[in-house]
Design a protein around this motif. Structure first.
Motif, mmCIF file in Angstrom:
data_model
loop_
_atom_site.group_PDB
_atom_site.id
_atom_site.type_symbol
_atom_site.label_atom_id
_atom_site.label_comp_id
_atom_site.label_asym_id
_atom_site.label_seq_id
_atom_site.Cartn_x
_atom_site.Cartn_y
_atom_site.Cartn_z
ATOM 1 N N THR A 166 53.765 38.670 36.992
ATOM 2 C CA THR A 166 52.615 38.444 36.120
ATOM 3 C C THR A 166 51.429 37.888 36.902
ATOM 4 O O THR A 166 50.288 38.310 36.720
ATOM 5 C CB THR A 166 52.996 37.473 34.985
ATOM 6 N N ARG A 167 51.720 36.929 37.799
ATOM 7 C CA ARG A 167 50.641 36.369 38.619
ATOM 8 C C ARG A 167 50.039 37.425 39.540
ATOM 9 O O ARG A 167 48.824 37.470 39.734
ATOM 10 C CB ARG A 167 51.166 35.186 39.422
ATOM 11 N N ARG A 168 50.902 38.286 40.103
ATOM 12 C CA ARG A 168 50.388 39.354 40.982
ATOM 13 C C ARG A 168 49.521 40.332 40.194
ATOM 14 O O ARG A 168 48.479 40.791 40.677
ATOM 15 C CB ARG A 168 51.550 40.084 41.649
ATOM 16 N N ASP A 169 49.932 40.663 38.969
ATOM 17 C CA ASP A 169 49.155 41.590 38.144
ATOM 18 C C ASP A 169 47.783 41.008 37.822
ATOM 19 O O ASP A 169 46.768 41.722 37.846
ATOM 20 C CB ASP A 169 49.913 41.909 36.851
ATOM 21 N N ASP A 170 47.747 39.703 37.522
ATOM 22 C CA ASP A 170 46.459 39.060 37.226
ATOM 23 C C ASP A 170 45.538 39.106 38.441
ATOM 24 O O ASP A 170 44.341 39.390 38.316
ATOM 25 C CB ASP A 170 46.682 37.615 36.791
ATOM 26 N N ARG A 171 46.097 38.822 39.626
ATOM 27 C CA ARG A 171 45.281 38.865 40.847
ATOM 28 C C ARG A 171 44.788 40.277 41.124
ATOM 29 O O ARG A 171 43.643 40.487 41.537
ATOM 30 C CB ARG A 171 46.084 38.337 42.031
ATOM 31 N N ARG A 173 44.237 42.698 38.908
ATOM 32 C CA ARG A 173 43.170 43.061 37.963
ATOM 33 C C ARG A 173 41.840 42.417 38.357
ATOM 34 O O ARG A 173 40.787 43.043 38.256
ATOM 35 C CB ARG A 173 43.567 42.622 36.545
ATOM 36 N N GLU A 174 41.894 41.186 38.820
ATOM 37 C CA GLU A 174 40.671 40.502 39.232
ATOM 38 C C GLU A 174 40.032 41.197 40.425
ATOM 39 O O GLU A 174 38.803 41.385 40.463
ATOM 40 C CB GLU A 174 41.000 39.043 39.579
ATOM 41 N N HIS A 287 35.824 34.368 41.778
ATOM 42 C CA HIS A 287 36.998 34.672 42.598
ATOM 43 C C HIS A 287 37.253 33.569 43.622
ATOM 44 O O HIS A 287 38.403 33.155 43.836
ATOM 45 C CB HIS A 287 36.804 36.009 43.309
ATOM 46 N N ARG A 290 38.882 30.624 41.915
ATOM 47 C CA ARG A 290 40.295 30.815 41.552
ATOM 48 C C ARG A 290 41.193 30.799 42.772
ATOM 49 O O ARG A 290 42.361 30.429 42.679
ATOM 50 C CB ARG A 290 40.463 32.128 40.799
ATOM 51 N N GLN A 294 45.521 28.451 43.566
ATOM 52 C CA GLN A 294 46.732 29.244 43.667
ATOM 53 C C GLN A 294 47.976 28.398 43.876
ATOM 54 O O GLN A 294 49.077 28.930 43.916
ATOM 55 C CB GLN A 294 46.607 30.266 44.806
#
Length: 846
Positions: A166-171, A173-174, A287, A290, A294
Motif C-alpha cells: 500500500t505504501r509503495r502504491d501511494d509513492r 501514484r505521487e 513531494h 513527504r 518516510q
C-alpha cells in the motif's frame, strides 16, 4: 562408505573434504563471502574468530562457529507466509533484510539464487532495506533460503507485505502525478515560447490561435490531474468550514485556467504556462515534504523492531519447536537461552538468568531473575537461560503498550507548519473578501474589467510565496543539517526545537557513554593490580555480561608480562558472579578465585568508606576473593561523555532549562547531574512516567537513546535520538544524530533558531509583497498577464532568500573514513561475525 568431511572455511558447517592445502566450503555462498573477505584485505577475521573460540570457557555452550546460526523454521509457518506474500502469489515474499550497507551487499544478495536450487530471484530495494524473493516451495523452503542469507552475513525478518505494498502504491501514484504535471508544464512552456516570440516579431492570427489551443490541450493534464490534491484539500476545508491554505491556490489555478480558456475563444491574453508550471512546482514542494516523513511506523512495525520473530516453544513431551513469536499463546512454555531476546511477557518457571532491560527501563546494570520473577518481551538474557510461561504476546505485552502510546501521541501531534496555518486563515479570508469587494467595485465603475481584475487579484495573491516560505527554508535547513550528521525525520521538528524551553535528557547512553567502566579499584596487599588483572582476565574470559566486559577492559590495560594463568574450571553463578579454580603451575600454588556482587560477597566491614562512597554515588561494586579472602573491590559506573559539559553550557546560553529523567538508579542519576551542574533530575522512572512528565511540559525536548525513551519522545514537543540508540527510538524520534557526542545537540538547537529567523523573514516578505501587488491589481494597474509573470517572482525571491542564508554549518563533525578502511566496502556487520569482532568486548557466543 561415508564421504570424509571437514569444517567449512567460512561458516564451520561440515563440508566435503578436498585437497589438504585448499580450503573447503559447504556451499558456493560461503565460497563467495570467503573470497570477498580476502579481496577486501580482511583475512585476519578468521584468525580473530579462532582465537575467540579458543578462549571460550568450558561448558559455555559455544560451538566452533563464530555464532550459532538462528533457526528460521517460523518462516515456513503458513500464517507468516500469508503475511509476507507479495500480490497474494505463493512462492513470493517481501522480507526486511538487515546487514545491507553498500552496493556490494546488493550485488551479492542478487546473485545468491545461483547457489540455491528453487530460488528464482532476489530483488533488493536498498532504500527500504527490503528483499523480494521468488522461489519454488516444492523445491526449497523459505527457512532454508533465510539460512543461506545468514551464512552470507544477512538476516531476514518478516514484514507486513500488504501494508508495504500500500505504501509503495501511494509513492508510485505521487511520482506518476508529478511526472505528468512536469511533462504537461514543459510542453506548455515550449508552446508559450512560440506565442511570446510571435507577440514580439509578429505572427499570423491562425498560427497564434493554433498555439493557444495547443497550450490549452497540453495544460489540461497538469490542471485537472496534477492539481487534484489541492482541489481535494480546498474542498475538504470548505466541508469542515475552514479556509484551507490550498483554497486560494485552487481558485488561482482554476481561475487562471478558466480565464485563459475564455481568452482563447475571445482573442484575449492566455497564461496556461504560468498555471501549469505553478502546479508542477507546488507538487515538487509537497513531494520534498513527504520524503522527510518516510520513517513513519505502524504499531505493528514498532513491535516487530523489538520482539524477535521466532520463539522456541516447549511441547508437552519436552521437545523444542521453533515457531513464530506471533503464534505463541498465553500459558505456553518457551525456552530462552543465553544471548537471546525474550519474545513475550512471561514468568520464569525454571532456571536463572541475568536480563538486560536497559532498552526498556533505562537501568544500565543487568538484573537477575529466578523462578517466579516476571520478564518483559524485548529484553535480553545476557547470562544463563530459563524456561518461561507466556503471560502476554504481541500488542498485549509491555512493548506493545509502549508502541500503542507512541502511535497515540503521534496521532495528536501538531501540524508541521503551525505558523503558516495560523497566518493562512486570515490571509485566505482577506484575499477572498478583496476579490468579492473589488469585483463589486469594478462592476460599478467598468463592468468589462471585472473578470480581468478579479483574476489578476487571485493570481498575484496566490499564496505560493507564503506556502514556500516555510517548506523551502525547512528543506534547505534539513539538507544542511544532514550533511553535518543531523537527520530530521520531520521538517516541523525545527519549528518545535526553536520554541523549546526545557531540554530533558536521558542518562544512560545520552549524557553518558552507555557502557560500564571501572572508576576506582581498591586492592589489598600483597596482591597488586597487575596480578589482579591477570586473574580477572582468566575468570571473566568469554562472558558477554556488561560487568564482565568492563572488568576485562580495565584488566587489559594493567596486565603485565607474567605468564598468563588458565583456569582449570569456571562456574557461572547467575545473579552472583563467577568462581574459578587455578591448578598449581609455574611455581604458583593452587588457587580459588571468586568475582561477584555485594549480595554474594559481602565484605562491608573491610572496604568500609570506599564501599559506602561507591554506593552513595550510584556505582556498582564488584568484589574479588582469593582463597576465601577478600583481596579487591572495584567500583563500576557509566562514564559521562567528554563533550557533555561544553555542550550543556551552549544550551544554557540559549536560555534553555536542563533536566534529567532516567530509569537508572536515583543515586547514579544524581551523581551525573551533580557532575554536569543539572539541578532538576529524577531516577527510577518507568517509560510511562517519563511520557507523563514530558506531556505536562508545554515546550520540552526529549533527548535519549533507548526504547524506554520512545513514548516520552512522542509526548514531548520534539524527540531527539542520539547515535547508537535503539532502532525504535531512532524511528520514532523527530531528529536522529548520526554523529556521536552532545556537541551536535547544541548545534541542533542553534540551527533550529537560525532557521526560524529565516522563515519569519520569508513570511514577512511574502505578506508585504502580496499587500503591495494586490493593491495594484485592485486598482487595475496590473493585468492578468502581468500578474502571472509577477507571481513566480515572489516565490523565486523566497527560494533565493532561503538558499543564501546559513541555517546549519555544513562542516561535518568528525573525521571522514578513508577509502582504505574495509568497512567502506562492506559496511558494519555485512559479513557474518564482523560486527561482533568490531565491538570491544563483544561476546562471540551471542
Amino acid at each position: 562408505m561415508a564421504r570424509a568431511t571437514t569444517p567449512c572455511a567460512h561458516c564451520g558447517l561440515p563440508a566435503p573434504a578436498g585437497a589438504e592445502s585448499e580450503p573447503a566450503f559447504c556451499c558456493r555462498g560461503c565460497r563467495t563471502v570467503w573470497d570477498l573477505v580476502h579481496e577486501a584485505g580482511l583475512d585476519n577475521y578468521y584468525a580473530l574468530r579462532e582465537r575467540l573460540d579458543a578462549h571460550a570457557p568450558p561448558g559455555s555452550g559455544q560451538s566452533s562457529q563464530a555464532a550459532e546460526a538462528p533457526a528460521y523454521a517460523h518462516l515456513d509457518d503458513p500464517t507468516v507466509l500469508a503475511q509476507v506474500r507479495v500480490d497474494d502469489r505463493p512462492g513470493t515474499a517481501s522480507l526486511h533484510c538487515t546487514g545491507m550497507h553498500c552496493a556490494a551487499c546488493v550485488w551479492l544478495i542478487e546473485r545468491l539464487p545461483r547457489v540455491v536450487d528453487g530460488l528464482d530471484s532476489a530483488r533488493v530495494d536498498f532504500g527500504s532495506a527490503r528483499v523480494v524473493l521468488d522461489w519454488d516451495p516444492d523445491v526449497v523452503a523459505l527457512s532454508r533460503v533465510a539460512a543461506l542469507f545468514h551464512r552470507a552475513g544477512y538476516e531476514l525478518h518478516a514484514v507486513d507485505a500488504q501494508a508495504e505494498q500500500t505504501r509503495r502504491d501511494d509513492r508510485r501514484r505521487e511520482l506518476v502525478r508529478l511526472a505528468i504535471a512536469g511533462a504537461s508544464a514543459g510542453n506548455v512552456m515550449l508552446v508559450s515560447f512560440a506565442l511570446y516570440a510571435g507577440a514580439l516579431s509578429g505572427m499570423e492570427a491562425h498560427w497564434s490561435r493554433f498555439f493557444e489551443f495547443a497550450a490549452l490541450i497540453l495544460a489540461i493534464p497538469a490542471v485537472a490531474y496534477g492539481g487534484l490534491p489541492f482541489y481535494r484539500a480546498a474542498w475538504a476545508g470548505l466541508r469542515a468550514r475552514t479556509l484551507h491554505i490550498d483554497l486560494p491556490i485552487a481558485l488561482g489555478v482554476l481561475g487562471g485556467f478558466v480565464a485563459s480558456v475564455v481568452a482563447t475563444f475571445t482573442s484575449g491574453e492566455v497564461y496556461f504556462d504560468s498555471v501549469s508550471v505553478l502546479v508542477f512546482l507546488l507538487l515538487i514542494g509537497r513531494h520534498v515534504q513527504r520524503r522527510g516523513q518516510q520513517w513513519a511506523l505502524s504499531q505493528t512495525d514498532l513491535i516487530q523492531l523489538l520482539v524477535p520473530a521466532r520463539a522456541r516453544r516447549i511441547l508437552a513431551d519436552g521437545r523444542r519447536e521453533d515457531c513464530s513469536s506471533n503464534a505463541l499463546a498465553v500459558g505456553e512454555h518457551i525456552e530462552v537461552r543465553r544471548g537471546e531476546r525474550i519474545p513475550a511477557d512471561a514468568q520464569v518457571l525454571r532456571g536463572r538468568a541475568s536480563i538486560d532491560a536497559s532498552s526498556l527501563t533505562g537501568e544500565s546494570t543487568p538484573v537477575s531473575v529466578e523462578p517466579g520473577d516476571a520478564v518483559l518481551a524485548g529484553t535480553i538474557a545476557v547470562d544463563g537461560g530459563c524456561e518461561l510461561e507466556v503471560r502476554a504476546v504481541g500488542a498485549a505485552t509491555r512493548v506493545g503498550s509502549l508502541a500503542a502510546r507512541i502511535m497515540q501521541a503521534d496521532a495528536v501531534r501538531a501540524p508541521i507548519q503551525r505558523a503558516v496555518d495560523r497566518i493562512s486563515g486570515y490571509f485566505v479570508a482577506t484575499v477572498l473578501s478583496l476579490a468579492v469587494l473589488g469585483g463589486l467595485a469594478w462592476w460599478l465603475v467598468d463592468p468589462s474589467r471585472v473578470f480581468s481584475v478579479v483574476v489578476a487579484l487571485l493570481v498575484i495573491s496566490c499564496p505560493c510565496a507564503l506556502g514556500l516560505a516555510t517548506p523551502v527554508a525547512l528543506a534547505l535547513a534539513r539538507a544542511r543539517a544532514a550533511r553535518r550528521g543531523i537527520l530530521l525525520a520531520s521538517a516541523g521538528a525545527l519549528e518545535a526545537l526553536a520554541k523549546v524551553e526545557t531540554a530533558v535528557f536521558d542518562k544512560t547512553g545520552t549524557l553518558t557513554e552507555g557502557a560500564l567502566e571501572v572508576h576506582t579499584a581498591t586492592v589489598i596487599a600483597p596482591l597488586d593490580e597487575a596480578e589482579l588483572a591477570g586473574l580477572i582476565l582468566a575468570v571473566e574470559r568469554g562472558s558477554g555480561h556488561p560487568v564482565a566486559q568492563a572488568l576485562r577492559r580495565w584488566a587489559r590495560a594493567r596486565v603485565d608480562a607474567r605468564p598468563e594463568r588458565a583456569a582449570s574450571s569456571i562456574e557461572v553463578l547467575v545473579g552472583k558472579g563467577r568462581a574459578a579454580v587455578f591448578d598449581a603451575a609455574d611455581g604458583r600454588p593452587r588457587a580459588q578465585v571468586r568475582i561477584g556482587n555485594l549480595a554474594w560477597l559481602d565484605h562491608r566491614e573491610l572496604f568500609g568508606d570506599d564501599l559506602t562512597q561507591a554506593l552513595s554515588t550510584g556505582k556498582t561494586p564488584v568484589l574479588v576473593e582469593l582463597d576465601d579472602r577478600p583481596v579487591a573491590m572495584l567500583a563500576l559506573a557509566d562514564t559521562v561523555r567528554p563533550d557533555a559539559a561544553v555542550a550543556l553550557d551552549r544550551l544554557r546560553a540559549l536560555g534553555l532549562q536542563l533536566a534529567i529523567r532516567s530509569g537508572d538508579h536515583p543515586a547514579a542519576v544524581g551523581a551525573v547531574a551533580r557532575e554536569l551542574g543539572i539541578e532538576d533530575f529524577a531516577g527510577a522512572m518507568t517509560p510511562e512516567a517519563k511520557a507523563r512528565t514530558l506531556a505536562r511540559l508545554p515546550a520540552a525536548a526529549m533527548i535519549g537513546d533507548g526504547v524506554n525513551d520512545a513514548p516520552a519522545m512522542r509526548a514531548a514537543s520534539v524527540g531527539v535520538a542520539v547515535r547508537g540508540g535503539a532502532e525504535v527510538a531512532l524511528r520514532t524520534a523527530d531528529v536522529h544524530l548520526a554523529e556521536p557526542g552532545l556537541a551536535e545537540v547544541a548545534e541542533l538547537f542553534e540551527g533550529a533558531r537560525r532557521t526560524m529567523a529565516i522563515i519569519r523573514r520569508n513570511l514577512g516578505f511574502s505578506l508585504g509583497y502580496n499587500l503591495v501587488f494586490a493593491s495594484l491589481a485592485l486598482a487595475g494597474l496590473v493585468g492578468p498577464l502581468a500578474a502571472a509573470l509577477l507571481m513566480p517572482a515572489s516565490s523565486l525571491t523566497v527560494v533565493l532568500s532561503s538558499a543564501l542564508s546559513r541555517s546549519f554549518d555544513d562542516r561535518r563533525a568528525g573525521a571522514k573514513r578513508t577509502r582504505s578502511e574495509p568497512r567502506e566496502l562492506f559496511g558494519s556487520g555485512s559479513i557474518a561475525g564482523c560486527d561482533s569482532l568490531a565491538r570491544p568486548g563483544a561476546s562471540s557466543a551471542n
